[in-house]
Design an enzyme around this catalytic site. Structure first.
Site, PDB file in Angstrom:
ATOM      1  N   ASP A 117      -0.252   5.130   0.962  1.00  0.00           N
ATOM      2  CA  ASP A 117      -0.540   6.103   2.017  1.00  0.00           C
ATOM      3  C   ASP A 117      -0.565   5.458   3.402  1.00  0.00           C
ATOM      4  O   ASP A 117      -1.321   4.517   3.646  1.00  0.00           O
ATOM      5  CB  ASP A 117      -1.890   6.779   1.748  1.00  0.00           C
ATOM      6  CG  ASP A 117      -1.839   7.703   0.546  1.00  0.00           C
ATOM      7  OD1 ASP A 117      -1.186   8.752   0.640  1.00  0.00           O
ATOM      8  OD2 ASP A 117      -2.431   7.357  -0.494  1.00  0.00           O
ATOM      9  N   ASP A 167       0.867  -1.168   0.000  1.00  0.00           N
ATOM     10  CA  ASP A 167       0.000   0.000   0.000  1.00  0.00           C
ATOM     11  C   ASP A 167       0.912   1.229   0.000  1.00  0.00           C
ATOM     12  O   ASP A 167       2.113   1.116   0.285  1.00  0.00           O
ATOM     13  CB  ASP A 167      -0.871  -0.027   1.253  1.00  0.00           C
ATOM     14  CG  ASP A 167      -1.699   1.229   1.425  1.00  0.00           C
ATOM     15  OD1 ASP A 167      -2.391   1.618   0.469  1.00  0.00           O
ATOM     16  OD2 ASP A 167      -1.640   1.830   2.510  1.00  0.00           O
ATOM     17  N   ASP A 191      -1.666  -0.667   6.052  1.00  0.00           N
ATOM     18  CA  ASP A 191      -1.723   0.075   7.319  1.00  0.00           C
ATOM     19  C   ASP A 191      -3.145   0.291   7.807  1.00  0.00           C
ATOM     20  O   ASP A 191      -3.346   0.864   8.875  1.00  0.00           O
ATOM     21  CB  ASP A 191      -1.048   1.450   7.168  1.00  0.00           C
ATOM     22  CG  ASP A 191      -1.879   2.400   6.337  1.00  0.00           C
ATOM     23  OD1 ASP A 191      -2.245   3.484   6.839  1.00  0.00           O
ATOM     24  OD2 ASP A 191      -2.163   2.073   5.171  1.00  0.00           O
TER      25      ASP A 191
END
Length: 217
Positions: free
Chosen positions: A11, A9, A167
Site C-alpha cells: 500500500d 511494501d 513508503d
C-alpha cells in the site's frame, strides 16, 4: 550492494492506495457537509483503523449518522476509485529490470493477503512476485518486523542479502528491525524529512533505474 532479493511494501509503494483511501474518506465526509482532518488521517502503524475512522465520522455527524449506509457508500466509491489505480510511477520498469537481473521479488505488507492479491492481479503483476507475506499471517503489523521476517524465511534469504522498499516511516522501522536495508519512496502525504532511517529517499521509482540504485550500472 550484493543483493539477491527485493522486498516491497504494497500500500502506497507498489500501488498508491494511501491517496485513494484518503480520497474515499474525504468523499464520505463531504457527503455530510464536513471536511476530514488530513493531518490525523494516516496512522503511525500498519494496522486496521477502519473502526476508528467510522467512530470519528460518527462523532462529527452526530445522532443522525447511519454507519451501515455510510459503509455501503464508502465501498461503492472505493471500488470506483480502485478501478483506476495502476502501479506507482517507475515500479513497472523496476520489476522488468529485476527480472532481467535475476533478482527474486517478494511483498511484505501489513494488509491482508486477499487485498494484496486482488490489486496485483487486477493490474497484471501478481505473477512477478515469488511470494507474499501479509498482515493476516503474523500476529503483529508494522512497525513490528514480523512480516519482513516471514518474507525472509519464505525466501530463504539472509537479511543482508535483501533490500526493502517502503513508503512510510513505520514501514522503514519494520524493515530495519528485521535487519534489511531500506529505500524509502514516501507516499504523497508523508514527510520525506522523517525518513532518517532509510538508506536512501526517492521521490518515485522513476527517479533512478534499479541497476543504478543497486550500483550495477
Amino acid at each position: 550492494m550484493g543483493i539477491d532479493a527485493l522486498v516491497f511494501d504494497f500500500d502506497g509503494l507498489l500501488v498508491d492506495t494511501e491517496t485513494a483511501s484518503l480520497r474515499v474518506w474525504q468523499h464520505l465526509w463531504r457527503g455530510h457537509g464536513l471536511e476530514l482532518d488530513v493531518s490525523t488521517f494516516f496512522a503511525p502503524h500498519g494496522g486496521d483503523v477502519i473502526a476508528q475512522r467510522y467512530a470519528g465520522l460518527a462523532a462529527a455527524v452526530g445522532p443522525s449518522f447511519d454507519q451501515e449506509a455510510s459503509h455501503a457508500s464508502r465501498l461503492a466509491y472505493r471500488d470506483e476509485v480502485h478501478a483506476t489505480l495502476e502501479l506507482a510511477a517507475g515500479i513497472a520498469g523496476w520489476l522488468d529490470e529485476a527480472r532481467d537481473l535475476g533478482l527474486r521479488l517478494a511483498v511484505a505488507s501489513s494488509s491482508h493477503r486477499d487485498w494484496v492479491v486482488g490489486h496485483l492481479a487486477r493490474v497484471g503483476y501478481l505473477d512477478r512476485f515469488e511470494l507474499l507475506a501479509c498482515g493476516d499471517e503474523v500476529g503483529t503489523v508494522k512497525p513490528d518486523p514480523a512480516v519482513y521476517l516471514l518474507a525472509l524465511d519464505r525466501l530463504g534469504v539472509r537479511a543482508e542479502r535483501a533490500l526493502a522498499f517502503e513508503d512510510t516511516v513505520h514501514g522503514v522501522v519494520a524493515a530495519r528491525a528485521a535487519g534489511l536495508r531500506c529505500v524509502a519512496i514516501p507516499h504523497p502525504h508523508a514527510d520525506p524529512a522523517a525518513f532518517t532511517a532509510a538508506e536512501r529517499v526517492l521521490t518515485s521509482a522513476a527517479e533512478v533505474s534499479l541497476a543504478s540504485l543497486l550500483g550495477l550500472d
